[in-house]
Design an enzyme around this catalytic site. Structure first.
Site, PDB file in Angstrom:
ATOM      1  N   HIS A   8       0.965  -1.283   0.087  1.00  0.00           N
ATOM      2  CA  HIS A   8      -0.160   0.019   0.041  1.00  0.00           C
ATOM      3  C   HIS A   8       0.573   1.207  -0.153  1.00  0.00           C
ATOM      4  CE1 HIS A   8      -3.601   2.359   2.032  1.00  0.00           C
ATOM      5  NE2 HIS A   8      -3.008   2.807   0.807  1.00  0.00           N
TER       6      HIS A   8
ATOM      7  N   HIS B 298       1.397   4.936  -2.590  1.00  0.00           N
ATOM      8  CA  HIS B 298       1.068   5.556  -3.973  1.00  0.00           C
ATOM      9  C   HIS B 298       2.050   6.184  -4.549  1.00  0.00           C
ATOM     10  CE1 HIS B 298      -3.517   5.271  -2.873  1.00  0.00           C
ATOM     11  NE2 HIS B 298      -2.663   5.174  -1.686  1.00  0.00           N
TER      12      HIS B 298
ATOM     13  N   HIS C  13      -9.600   1.034  -1.238  1.00  0.00           N
ATOM     14  CA  HIS C  13      -9.354   1.880   0.024  1.00  0.00           C
ATOM     15  C   HIS C  13     -10.870   1.875   0.693  1.00  0.00           C
ATOM     16  CE1 HIS C  13      -5.690   3.292  -1.586  1.00  0.00           C
ATOM     17  NE2 HIS C  13      -5.506   4.145  -0.365  1.00  0.00           N
TER      18      HIS C  13
ATOM     19  N   GLU D 272     -11.105   3.949   5.866  1.00  0.00           N
ATOM     20  CA  GLU D 272     -10.355   4.782   6.552  1.00  0.00           C
ATOM     21  C   GLU D 272     -11.270   6.092   6.938  1.00  0.00           C
ATOM     22  OE1 GLU D 272      -7.965   6.850   3.417  1.00  0.00           O
ATOM     23  OE2 GLU D 272      -6.426   7.366   4.981  1.00  0.00           O
TER      24      GLU D 272
ATOM     25  N   ASP E 142       1.630   7.195   1.549  1.00  0.00           N
ATOM     26  CA  ASP E 142       2.233   8.472   0.911  1.00  0.00           C
ATOM     27  C   ASP E 142       3.450   9.155   1.678  1.00  0.00           C
ATOM     28  OD1 ASP E 142       0.153   8.766  -1.251  1.00  0.00           O
ATOM     29  OD2 ASP E 142      -1.034   8.648   0.562  1.00  0.00           O
TER      30      ASP E 142
HETATM   31  N1  ADE Z   1      -4.401   8.809  -3.205  1.00  0.00           N
HETATM   32  C1  ADE Z   1      -3.242   9.019  -3.011  1.00  0.00           C
HETATM   33  N2  ADE Z   1      -2.954   8.887  -1.524  1.00  0.00           N
HETATM   34  C2  ADE Z   1      -4.143   8.248  -1.259  1.00  0.00           C
HETATM   35  C3  ADE Z   1      -4.713   7.730  -0.057  1.00  0.00           C
HETATM   36  N3  ADE Z   1      -3.871   7.553   1.043  1.00  0.00           N
HETATM   37  N4  ADE Z   1      -6.111   7.860   0.240  1.00  0.00           N
HETATM   38  C4  ADE Z   1      -6.917   7.795  -1.050  1.00  0.00           C
HETATM   39  N5  ADE Z   1      -6.424   8.151  -2.015  1.00  0.00           N
HETATM   40  C5  ADE Z   1      -5.111   8.678  -2.204  1.00  0.00           C
HETATM   41 ZN    ZN Z   2      -3.722   4.954   0.443  1.00  0.00          ZN
END
Ligand code: ADE
Ligand code: ZN
Length: 322
Positions: free
Chosen positions: A8, A10, A187, A190, A268
């Site tokens: 996980h 991005h 996703h 969250e 991220d």
């Molecule tokens: N796009 C990039 N990072 C993200 C995240 N953590 N949650 C949802 N969309 C994303």
């Molecule tokens: Zn994510």
């Protein structure tokens, strides 16, 4: 150094401000207003603002070479800290916004993966992600293109973006991806609570990104454990975005104790001050997990990975040998 793996993260979200600045300069474009705060870090107040900042950063990534460099720099960094495998979430919608087609986009990412493998021994594969807030029709188009396997490193399909758009809207996109043999994750759980996780579980997914708010519903936790769904959990991201106020409130240890399969991800990393190795260290410090338990997280990531079985065998050998 403990062998780690993550499912996980991005891709655009791995590039720190310095790399984004370097890429913008070489593309002859100014850094977008509002991207960075005065301390030089990415600027965001909350989840939706984070998504906008992410889009701003992504807007300066323009070429195949940019994607190559971002991929290579990220993978080399985590490999130096012990990572052996990563599944990188790529966003063809972000690439299309700057005029890159699939070949240029995935070609760049694949070149970065190949270089990182050659120089640092790490393996990686690509998840193709649609963006929820771009709508269900666009997600169908993204899934249909991914189903054609524009690159052999593509192993899965995912959905990111604004979680308020419910998973059920994307049933067609997931059907296309799953029918094409792509592994599926999404996703959920969250920003939205257990209802979003229940909705997500009606899709053909074997993993959830985050999924932590399932912990608010004991029957759902039981279902996750019984179905062997893997949660790709990112504690530092959850804290940075305010999903939980402190690690003592974070449900990771509870989910794990309830028999839910969990892995760690950085999401991220420069946005949240996260690193993959740091997520492992946090579990040792906060939850008192032993080296054996941390290794089990890597084993769980390999089990849940969407790559080919042959590669899993190699990764398990590496995990046991190191
Ligand atoms: N796009 C990039 N990072 C993200 C995240 N953590 N949650 C949802 N969309 C994303
Ligand atoms: Zn994510």
């Amino acid at each position: 150094m403990l062998p780690q793996a993550e499912l996980h993260v991005h891709l655009e979200g791995t590039a720190p401000p310095e790399l984004i600045a370097r890429i913008a300069a070489r593309n002859g474009i100014a850094l977008p207003d509002g991207l960075l705060s005065v301390d030089g870090r990415f600027h965001f107040r909350d989840f939706l603002h984070f998504l906008r900042t992410y889009d701003l950063a992504a807007s300066v990534i323009r070429t195949s070479e940019d994607y190559r460099d971002i991929t290579y720099e990220y993978l080399s960094g985590i490999a130096r800290a012990g990572a052996i495998y990563a599944e990188l979430t790529a966003s063809p919608d972000h690439a299309a916004l700057v005029g890159l087609d699939d070949e240029q986009h995935y070609g760049g990412i694949a070149a970065g993966i190949d270089a990182a493998r050659r120089e640092h021994g790490i393996e990686a594969r690509i998840l193709v992600s649609a963006v929820r807030n771009f709508g269900a029709d666009q997600a169908v188009r993204v899934a249909a293109r991914a189903a054609q396997r524009p690159h052999p490193y593509i192993v899965g399909f995912s959905l990111a973006g604004d979680e308020r758009v419910p998973p059920s809207d994307f049933a067609s996109a997931y059907a296309i991806a799953a029918d094409a043999g792509l592994g599926c994750t999404i996703h959920a759980g969250e920003w939205q609570g257990p209802v979003s996780v229940r909705d997500a579980l009606r899709l053909p997914v074997s993993r959830l990104d985050h999924g932590v708010r399932a912990s608010e519903d004991p029957a759902l936790v039981h279902e996750l454990a019984a179905r062997g769904i893997t949660l790709n959990v990112c504690p530092t991201s959850n804290l940075a975005l305010g999903v939980y106020r402190s690690l003592s409130e974070h449900p990771l240890a509870h989910l794990h104790a309830a028999g839910v399969r969990v892995t760690l991800g950085s999401d991220d990393p420069p946005y949240f001050g996260a690193t993959l190795a740091g997520e492992y260290a946090l579990c040792a410090e906060q939850f008192g997990w032993s080296e054996q338990q941390l290794r089990a997280l890597t084993a769980a990531a390999i089990d849940a990975a969407f790559c080919e079985e042959r590669l899993k065998v190699v990764l398990r050998e590496r995990l046991h040998a190191q």
